[in-house]
Design a protein around this motif. Structure first.
Motif, short mmCIF file in Angstrom:
data_model
loop_
_atom_site.label_atom_id
_atom_site.label_comp_id
_atom_site.label_asym_id
_atom_site.label_seq_id
_atom_site.Cartn_x
_atom_site.Cartn_y
_atom_site.Cartn_z
N CYS A 93 8.83 12.45 2.74
CA CYS A 93 8.91 12.00 4.14
C CYS A 93 10.26 12.37 4.75
O CYS A 93 10.37 12.52 5.95
CB CYS A 93 8.69 10.51 4.21
SG CYS A 93 9.81 9.61 3.15
N TRP A 145 1.18 8.87 -2.53
CA TRP A 145 1.14 9.58 -3.81
C TRP A 145 2.38 10.43 -4.08
O TRP A 145 2.49 11.02 -5.14
CB TRP A 145 -0.10 10.48 -3.86
CG TRP A 145 -0.33 11.28 -2.62
CD1 TRP A 145 -1.23 10.99 -1.62
CD2 TRP A 145 0.35 12.47 -2.18
NE1 TRP A 145 -1.15 11.92 -0.60
CE2 TRP A 145 -0.18 12.85 -0.93
CE3 TRP A 145 1.35 13.26 -2.74
CZ2 TRP A 145 0.25 13.96 -0.21
CZ3 TRP A 145 1.80 14.38 -2.03
CH2 TRP A 145 1.24 14.71 -0.78
N ILE A 161 0.87 -1.19 0.00
CA ILE A 161 0.00 0.00 0.00
C ILE A 161 0.90 1.23 0.00
O ILE A 161 1.72 1.39 0.91
CB ILE A 161 -0.91 0.00 1.24
CG1 ILE A 161 -1.75 -1.29 1.26
CG2 ILE A 161 -1.80 1.23 1.26
CD1 ILE A 161 -2.65 -1.43 2.49
N VAL A 162 0.77 2.05 -1.04
CA VAL A 162 1.76 3.13 -1.22
C VAL A 162 1.10 4.50 -1.36
O VAL A 162 -0.07 4.60 -1.72
CB VAL A 162 2.68 2.82 -2.43
CG1 VAL A 162 3.49 1.55 -2.18
CG2 VAL A 162 1.90 2.70 -3.72
N ILE A 191 -3.22 0.31 10.50
CA ILE A 191 -2.85 -0.91 9.78
C ILE A 191 -2.24 -1.93 10.75
O ILE A 191 -2.58 -3.11 10.72
CB ILE A 191 -1.86 -0.57 8.64
CG1 ILE A 191 -2.65 0.08 7.49
CG2 ILE A 191 -1.09 -1.79 8.16
CD1 ILE A 191 -1.84 0.54 6.33
N PHE A 228 17.19 1.79 4.42
CA PHE A 228 16.43 3.04 4.60
C PHE A 228 15.21 2.76 5.45
O PHE A 228 14.49 1.79 5.21
CB PHE A 228 15.99 3.58 3.23
CG PHE A 228 15.03 4.74 3.35
CD1 PHE A 228 15.50 6.01 3.65
CD2 PHE A 228 13.66 4.55 3.23
CE1 PHE A 228 14.62 7.08 3.80
CE2 PHE A 228 12.77 5.61 3.39
CZ PHE A 228 13.27 6.88 3.66
N ALA A 269 -2.00 4.81 -4.35
CA ALA A 269 -2.86 5.87 -3.81
C ALA A 269 -3.87 6.28 -4.88
O ALA A 269 -3.55 6.30 -6.07
CB ALA A 269 -2.00 7.06 -3.40
N THR A 290 3.65 2.40 3.07
CA THR A 290 4.25 3.72 3.23
C THR A 290 3.12 4.74 3.24
O THR A 290 2.26 4.71 2.35
CB THR A 290 5.24 4.04 2.10
OG1 THR A 290 6.32 3.12 2.17
CG2 THR A 290 5.82 5.44 2.25
N LEU A 344 13.05 9.72 11.19
CA LEU A 344 13.30 9.12 9.88
C LEU A 344 14.69 9.49 9.35
O LEU A 344 15.55 8.63 9.20
CB LEU A 344 12.21 9.53 8.89
CG LEU A 344 12.31 8.91 7.50
CD1 LEU A 344 12.33 7.40 7.58
CD2 LEU A 344 11.15 9.35 6.61
N LYS A 390 -1.66 -1.81 -4.04
CA LYS A 390 -2.71 -0.78 -4.06
C LYS A 390 -2.06 0.60 -4.06
O LYS A 390 -1.55 1.07 -3.05
CB LYS A 390 -3.63 -0.90 -2.84
CG LYS A 390 -4.91 -0.09 -3.05
CD LYS A 390 -5.54 0.44 -1.80
CE LYS A 390 -4.97 1.73 -1.30
NZ LYS A 390 -5.14 2.90 -2.17
N THR A 420 -2.20 6.34 9.68
CA THR A 420 -2.66 5.20 8.89
C THR A 420 -1.87 3.95 9.27
O THR A 420 -2.43 2.86 9.39
CB THR A 420 -2.51 5.48 7.37
OG1 THR A 420 -2.95 6.81 7.09
CG2 THR A 420 -3.29 4.50 6.54
N LEU A 432 6.76 5.62 7.65
CA LEU A 432 5.73 6.60 8.02
C LEU A 432 6.25 8.04 7.91
O LEU A 432 7.13 8.31 7.12
CB LEU A 432 5.23 6.27 9.42
CG LEU A 432 4.79 4.79 9.57
CD1 LEU A 432 4.40 4.48 11.01
CD2 LEU A 432 3.66 4.43 8.63
N GLU A 456 4.24 17.21 11.00
CA GLU A 456 4.67 17.08 9.61
C GLU A 456 3.71 17.89 8.73
O GLU A 456 2.50 17.67 8.78
CB GLU A 456 4.62 15.61 9.19
CG GLU A 456 5.10 15.38 7.78
CD GLU A 456 5.04 13.93 7.35
OE1 GLU A 456 4.01 13.28 7.60
OE2 GLU A 456 6.01 13.44 6.76
N SER A 476 8.44 6.94 13.10
CA SER A 476 8.62 7.03 11.64
C SER A 476 8.58 5.65 10.99
O SER A 476 8.69 5.58 9.76
CB SER A 476 9.94 7.73 11.30
OG SER A 476 9.81 9.12 11.51
N ALA A 490 -9.46 3.46 2.72
CA ALA A 490 -10.28 3.05 3.86
C ALA A 490 -11.12 1.81 3.54
O ALA A 490 -11.57 1.11 4.45
CB ALA A 490 -11.18 4.19 4.28
N GLN A 539 -7.95 -1.24 3.50
CA GLN A 539 -8.32 -1.88 4.77
C GLN A 539 -8.63 -3.37 4.55
O GLN A 539 -8.21 -4.23 5.35
CB GLN A 539 -9.53 -1.12 5.34
CG GLN A 539 -10.21 -1.75 6.53
CD GLN A 539 -9.31 -1.78 7.77
OE1 GLN A 539 -8.38 -0.98 7.88
NE2 GLN A 539 -9.56 -2.72 8.67
#
Ligand code: NAD
Length: 471
Positions: A277, A144, A141-142, A229, A440, A170, A220, A402, A168, A225, A244, A374, A446, A202, A206
């Motif tokens: 990030c 944008w 799940i990534v 998760i 990384f 964004a 990420t 991070l 999945k 979120t 994060l 942030e 984070s 969502a 989810q």
């Protein structure tokens, strides 16, 4: 309309996601939105494909992935233009990213047959050895901001080590993920090994996290979120990798070349319009250099070329959405009401699209929202310190850990401060803390786990220990 990619089928989903070009504010593509049934079908396709993909030798999987990398190189310009239009990032940055995607796939294609287990001398004698086995179906799940780069940091090591993937993207940026899925198929990655299902986080996201047939979630996105998760994944003791949020420090001592560091500091907070990030959005400057540094930094910031992402000279494009621009604007307001002084930026451009000039706020102090939260936009907050100890305390004084940078010509001080900082990655006298070959990821809130380098292969495999009695 771009359709979903499930196995070798292209279902139309149950709705349409309009994809907006941030530089114009206009819809420039439409993508199918996956339904719950589509998500189930994608997981089933990945599960079927796992039976054969995981049985191929590492060398055989590597060969297929090398072909995938070659196709991405061949389509780098097409991918770069798609990403530049969809995210609003400058075309030259998008070109670098498209080539980095190919390089990442090539790295893991070549790494996987060098990812060895151990033989272990155990007290009882006999033969004891470890093997790395894939996890199964992995849900990715990534976000944008770097859609194809972040997807690839996950899918390349996951596929190389024998997992199959449901990706999945964004909702704001589904285009390059679908194109990568098509190129993988064309390269000979068997159907079902990489499935791409755009849809609402969502709902579809989810559902992917809660799915009992998904062994791991590589995520990420925002810290909030990630927390949700992790809670859902706990139900099945599902593995999670979380990259994060951040509020990274850029610590600058007075003994450096301030003109050079001002240019680097601007790049490391305003690249990707601050939607990064790793953005060094808290600039910590030693008091003795406060005035000359700020003068140089504001000048560099005001000279950044903000404009059309497809123009060669553009250094900063628009923000991803009207909402993301409003968030940045509201933080600039909040910062001023908290007592910081705006030295430049924060203006909309007199044209369509979600453009905002980069802003510098001086006089940040602990406890201020602009210092602790942030922003994820082109807003830098400057803080001043007197001593090395104070710099470390300010730098570490957030829930995040991070990234960060540190600038000094005093070697011993550099080593002391570098070791005292609580960040997963750090660059000293450089803005670059991300290297394909090196780990990384974040400390504290984070994230959890590491991407890139050989470390990523550990995150997509289990270690099994096998003992042979030989007496
Ligand atoms: P987000 O958390 O809103 O969304 C990320 C992805 O999660 C999207 O695909 C979204 O659809 C999905 N999602 C949303 N809610 C979900 C849920 N309940 N269950 C499952 N999936 C769900 O983040 P974003 O706004 O897209 O991205 C910005 C954030 O990402 C920032 O906080 C940034 O710091 C972070 N980020 C971190 C890194 C890193 O490597 N640490 C890199 C890039 C971005």
């Amino acid at each position: 309309m771009q359709k979903l990619l499930i196995g070798d089928r292209r279902p139309v989903g149950s709705g349409v996601i309009p994809v907006v070009e941030p530089a114009t504010g206009e819809v420039f593509a439409e993508v199918a939105a996956a339904s719950a049934a589509d998500l189930d079908a994608a997981v089933a396709a990945a599960r079927n494909a796992f039976a054969t993909w995981s049985k191929l030798t590492a060398v055989a999987r590597g060969e297929i992935l090398f072909r995938f990398a070659e196709l991405v190189y061949a389509h780098a310009e097409e991918l770069a233009v798609l990403e530049a239009r969809n995210v609003g990032k400058p075309i030259n940055d998008a070109r670098w990213e498209a080539n980095h995607v190919a390089e990442t796939i090539r790295y893991y294609a070549g790494a996987i047959d060098k990812f060895f287990g151990h033989t272990i001398s155990v007290k009882k004698g006999g033969l004891d050895f470890t093997v790395h086995v894939p996890l199964g179906v992995v849900g990715l799940i990534v976000p944008w901001n770097f859609p194809m780069v972040i997807a690839t940091w996950k899918l390349a090591p996951a596929l190389a080590s024998g997992n199959t993937v449901v990706l999945k993207p964004a909702s704001l940026t589904p285009l390059t993920a679908l194109r990568l899925g098509e190129l993988a198929l064309e390269a000979g990655v068997p159907p079902g090994v990489l499935n791409v299902v755009p849809g609402r986080g969502a709902e579809i996201g989810q559902q992917l996290v809660a799915h009992p047939d998904v062994a791991k979630i590589g995520f990420t996105g925002e810290t909030a979120t990630g927390r949700a998760i992790m809670a859902t994944a706990a139900q099945h003791i599902k593995r999670v990798g979380l990259e994060l949020g951040g509020k990274s420090p850029n610590i600058i001592f007075a003994d450096v070349d301030l003109e050079l560091v001002a240019r680097e500091a601007a790049n490391s907070v305003f690249a990707n319009a601050g939607q990064d990030c790793c953005a060094r959005s808290r600039i910590l400057i030693e008091r003795a250099a406060h005035e000359p540094f700020l003068e140089a930094f504001v000048q560099v910031t005001e000279n950044l070329v903000v404009g059309d992402p497809l123009e060669e000279q553009t250094q900063m494009g628009p923000l991803i959405s009207a909402r993301q621009r409003e968030i940045s604007e509201s933080y600039i307001e909040i910062g001023q009401s908290e007592g910081t002084r705006r030295l430049c930026g924060g203006q909309r451009l007199p044209r369509a699209g979600f453009f905002l000039t980069p802003a510098v706020l001086d006089g940040g102090r602990p406890g201020m929202r602009v210092v602790e939260e942030e922003i994820f936009g082109p807003v830098a907050v400057v803080m001043t310190f007197d001593t090395e100890e104070e710099a470390i305390e300010l730098a570490n004084g957030t829930i995040y850990g991070l990234s960060g940078s540190l600038w000094t010509n005093d070697l011993k001080r550099g080593l002391r401060v570098a070791q005292a900082l609580r960040t997963g990655v750090l660059s000293v006298n450089s803005s670059t803390s991300v290297h394909l070959q090196a780990p990384f990821g974040g400390m504290k809130q984070s994230g959890l786990g590491r991407e890139l380098g050989m470390h990523a292969l550990e995150q997509y495999t289990e270690v099994r220990n096998i003992y042979f009695e030989t007496r």
